[in-house]
Design a protein around this motif. Structure first.
Motif, PDB file in Angstrom:
ATOM      1  N   CYS A  96       4.831   1.070  -4.877  1.00  0.00           N
ATOM      2  CA  CYS A  96       3.802   0.395  -4.065  1.00  0.00           C
ATOM      3  C   CYS A  96       2.426   0.466  -4.710  1.00  0.00           C
ATOM      4  O   CYS A  96       1.562  -0.370  -4.430  1.00  0.00           O
ATOM      5  N   ALA A 118       5.613   0.142   3.712  1.00  0.00           N
ATOM      6  CA  ALA A 118       4.320   0.499   3.129  1.00  0.00           C
ATOM      7  C   ALA A 118       3.256  -0.485   3.574  1.00  0.00           C
ATOM      8  O   ALA A 118       3.556  -1.634   3.936  1.00  0.00           O
ATOM      9  N   TYR A 182       3.329   5.203   2.751  1.00  0.00           N
ATOM     10  CA  TYR A 182       4.674   4.640   2.820  1.00  0.00           C
ATOM     11  C   TYR A 182       5.510   5.491   3.760  1.00  0.00           C
ATOM     12  O   TYR A 182       5.193   6.652   4.039  1.00  0.00           O
TER      13      TYR A 182
END
Length: 620
Positions: A96, A118, A182
């Protein structure tokens, strides 16, 4: 492995905001043993409403990934979700970190039984989740989640903060991600962690000319990213430094929108006009009335996913309505500039208090405090009285000192809240939450600790929610150039003295933009779209009736004491309308939200509601 149900609202239409969700329109995609439901009003393919600019979807046998928002990965947006999956397989949740821009993302891997959720670094988009016997439920809006019992602690937090900060949700057992976080679901366990945190580099500084050049380049890139792909761009214009800066960088003639108030001490329209004239914008104005506020309150409460008590959402909403009537599809907001560059008055005020801590302890404890509180303790002359008040506040440790004027604290929770409700909550949890965030990074300057606190509480859970909700309700999209990832990184390496030089706010920012902004704008104090609700409460019968009726209806819910409501409406608000009117607004919006959202099953908080931790999801 137990089934996983993901309720993910990835559809978005600039005219109507996030698409509402309904189980009757669900489509069901089965990945081996993992049933995944993605609910939208207009299912398309996998059930995700098509909108090429706002969602990227990738599906392969046993796996589904989606990224919503104006995100990019490396140099482009093509096949974004597919590339995220490739990174996920090698880097796990840290994949991410490669996503840039505002986003909410999910990867549902039926082959491994893992789910990744996320949100972006600034927290523009939200992600709610709930674990249970059947697996994991998640959605980008609390409205898409199944309603359950109200969470007493969250309602207390609302009364403390005037919003419900993450990770809690208004419903028990539901949580949401904080900026840069996340959630990894595997083998029936939820693990929450951070793929990004603001990392301040206080000792690194380039010469001013170099920093200025970098800043102006980042600023222009951020505005370009925020406006890319929109049909028609407009900008909020309060007349402050942030909104004026952005208005001057938009393609000319920029469309700007301002709200005024015909009440002394509240109207800032003169500064908005200065900026509009200086940058030759296509400027639009509207003067808000008490009647407008009364009309908007039920609409805002109905649209709010959970109780929200920031009254400046009303002028923001009417500003967005004005822009929508003009054909604007995306509105640019200046939110984040104060927090990133040291523009809040409290930064300077707390710097003054911090100076007392820097005095030698012997001087403080053996001379000043015994003198002022002992020998001169009864002397009520202005100078010693102010000195005692200064020391009293300076002795309160941060961040508790920031809450000196917190309304709930000033009244006293026991004076405001019903005994059964108060017994069901942890009254110290909000301050514990602030402390955990403030002391997360050791060794930082006070200004950067406060900035980290504001990024999470002032911005992600308050100002961004306010502007985004106002825009969604009006049918336009919101964008925030100052919260671009590059801008966050630039602020992190800006020396503390360039954010707050002594007590001079925005030191670097104002010097870097001296050739861009009008002098009057550079010298003005921050105001924004603050609303004179307390004054209107006393002068407008219709608004007063709506507010006081709401507080009357709140009484039987056993949240707020009946005698406090009576004292607030009969005495306090008449003594100081601006100050006590804020509590009237907060309680009114709570009742309005409960009337429109709470089912009979969850309308009342049970007296025996168990206390829950402030951060219920374990961290990875």
């Amino acid at each position: 492995m137990s089934g996983l149900c993901g309720y993910l609202n990835l559809g978005r239409d600039a005219r109507c905001g996030p698409l509402p969700l309904a189980a009757s329109t669900a489509s069901l995609a089965r990945f081996d043993a993992v049933p995944v439901r993605i609910l939208t009003d207009e299912p398309c393919g996998l059930g995700i409403a098509a909108c090429a600019d706002s969602v990227s979807v990738h599906q392969e046998p046993g796996l589904l990934a989606a990224v919503w928002g104006r995100a990019s990965l490396d140099a482009g947006k093509a096949q974004l979700a597919q590339r995220l999956v490739t990174l996920w397989r090698t880097r796990g949740p840290q994949a991410c970190a490669e996503l840039a821009g505002p986003f909410a993302a999910c990867i549902m891997d039926g082959n491994t039984g893992h789910v990744l959720l996320a949100v972006g670094r600034s927290g523009e988009h939200t992600m709610h989740y709930q674990g249970g016997p059947q697996g994991l439920l998640f959605a980008t809006s609390v409205a898409a989640m199944p309603a359950g019992e109200l969470d007493a602690q969250s309602l207390f937090n609302y009364l403390y903060f005037h919003m419900i900060p993450a990770p809690r949700s208004v419903y028990r057992n539901q949580q949401r991600l904080q900026p840069g976080e996340y959630l990894l679901y595997r083998q029936g366990r939820m693990e929450r962690g951070a793929y990004w945190r603001m990392r301040f580099r206080e000792k690194q500084a380039a010469p001013f000319v170099v920093m200025k050049r970098q800043f102006l380049g980042v600023l222009q890139d951020s505005v370009r990213q925020a406006t890319e792909g929109a049909d028609r761009i407009g900008a909020f214009l309060s007349g402050g430094t942030d909104s004026s800066t952005l208005a001057g960088l938009l393609e000319k003639p920029a469309r700007t929108y301002s709200i005024g108030f015909d009440v002394d001490g509240y109207d800032e329209m003169a500064y908005a006009r200065i900026a509009a004239k200086h940058f030759q914008t296509d400027h639009h104005e509207y003067y808000l009335t008490a009647g407008d506020v009364a009309d908007a309150i039920p609409r805002i409460a109905a649209a709010s996913p959970q109780p929200f008590g920031n009254s400046s959402i009303v002028p923001a909403y009417f500003c967005a309505q004005m822009a929508r009537a003009d054909g604007v599809t995306r509105l640019i907001g200046g939110d984040g500039g104060d927090e990133l560059f040291g523009g809040n008055e409290r930064y300077a005020r707390q710097a003054v208090f911090a100076r007392y801590e820097q005095l030698p302890s012997a001087l403080r404890q053996l001379l000043l405090e015994p003198l002022l509180f002992g020998l001169l303790g009864r002397w009520q002359a202005p100078l010693p009285r102010k000195a005692r008040s200064y020391i009293d506040q300076a002795l309160v440790p941060m961040p508790a000192r920031l809450e000196t004027y917190n309304l709930l604290q000033r009244y006293g929770p026991g004076e405001v809240l019903h005994a059964d409700f108060l017994a069901a909550v942890d009254a110290g949890a909000p301050l514990d939450q602030l402390n955990a965030c403030y002391w997360e990074s050791h060794g930082l300057s006070q200004i950067n600790r406060m900035q980290a606190l504001d990024l999470r509480y002032t911005l992600a859970d308050n100002d961004l929610r306010k502007v985004s909700l106002a825009c969604e309700l009006a049918g336009v999209e919101a964008a925030f150039p100052f919260l671009d990832d590059q801008m966050l990184a630039f602020s992190a390496r800006l020396p503390p003295r360039d954010k707050l030089n002594g007590v001079r706010l925005r030191y670097f920012f104002k010097h870097a933009l001296r050739e861009h902004l009008p002098r009057d704008i550079l010298r003005k104090k921050k105001h924004g779209f603050g609303m004179p609700f307390g004054q209107w409460l006393l002068s407008d019968a219709r608004l007063r009736e709506l507010a006081f009726d709401s507080l009357h209806d709140l009484k039987p819910r056993r949240i707020v004491r009946t005698d406090f409501i009576d004292r607030l409406t009969r005495t306090l608000v008449h003594e100081h309308p601006a100050y006590h009117g804020t509590m009237v607004w907060v309680l009114m919006m709570l009742e309005q939200w409960l009337q429109q959202h709470a089912t009979p099953r969850c309308a009342a908080v049970p007296a025996d509601a168990e206390k829950t931790a402030a951060d219920p999801a374990p961290r990875a």
